[in-house]
Design a protein around this motif. Structure first.
Motif, PDB file in Angstrom:
ATOM      1  N   GLU A   8       0.828  -1.211   0.000  1.00  0.00           N
ATOM      2  CA  GLU A   8       0.000   0.000   0.000  1.00  0.00           C
ATOM      3  C   GLU A   8       0.860   1.258   0.000  1.00  0.00           C
ATOM      4  N   VAL A   9       1.981   1.241   0.725  1.00  0.00           N
ATOM      5  CA  VAL A   9       2.898   2.391   0.714  1.00  0.00           C
ATOM      6  C   VAL A   9       3.400   2.628  -0.708  1.00  0.00           C
ATOM      7  N   MET A  10       3.753   1.564  -1.402  1.00  0.00           N
ATOM      8  CA  MET A  10       4.211   1.675  -2.784  1.00  0.00           C
ATOM      9  C   MET A  10       3.112   2.264  -3.668  1.00  0.00           C
ATOM     10  N   HIS A  11       1.894   1.803  -3.473  1.00  0.00           N
ATOM     11  CA  HIS A  11       0.766   2.285  -4.278  1.00  0.00           C
ATOM     12  C   HIS A  11       0.506   3.769  -4.023  1.00  0.00           C
ATOM     13  N   VAL A  12       0.489   4.157  -2.755  1.00  0.00           N
ATOM     14  CA  VAL A  12       0.159   5.535  -2.384  1.00  0.00           C
ATOM     15  C   VAL A  12       1.252   6.515  -2.814  1.00  0.00           C
ATOM     16  N   THR A  13       2.511   6.123  -2.659  1.00  0.00           N
ATOM     17  CA  THR A  13       3.614   7.044  -2.953  1.00  0.00           C
ATOM     18  C   THR A  13       4.077   6.990  -4.399  1.00  0.00           C
ATOM     19  N   GLY A  14       3.829   5.874  -5.067  1.00  0.00           N
ATOM     20  CA  GLY A  14       4.335   5.707  -6.422  1.00  0.00           C
ATOM     21  C   GLY A  14       5.800   5.301  -6.457  1.00  0.00           C
ATOM     22  N   LEU A  15       6.358   4.987  -5.295  1.00  0.00           N
ATOM     23  CA  LEU A  15       7.757   4.571  -5.199  1.00  0.00           C
ATOM     24  C   LEU A  15       7.865   3.054  -5.204  1.00  0.00           C
TER      25      LEU A  15
END
Length: 60
Positions: A8-15
């Motif tokens: 989810e962190v990857m999805h939200v940040t785009g990183l």
């Protein structure tokens, strides 16, 4: 308080995963919270604050 996992962190940040962990090592990204064993998560509000900071620093 809500914890979010890496996906989810990857999805939200785009990183990507590597970028997130590199930024953490450099002190430029919120640190993880241990959930026990090898499981870690981030505090959702800290990720949101990080994103708001990025938006506020952009040049229009």
């Amino acid at each position: 308080m809500r914890f979010i996992r890496l996906k989810e962190v990857m999805h939200v940040t785009g990183l990507g995963r590597s970028s997130i962990y590199n930024y953490m090592a450099e002190g430029r990204f919120p640190k993880t919270v241990s959930l026990g064993g090898r499981a870690v998560a981030w505090v959702e509000s800290e990720i949101q604050e990080w994103l708001i900071e990025k938006v506020s620093k952009r040049i229009n």
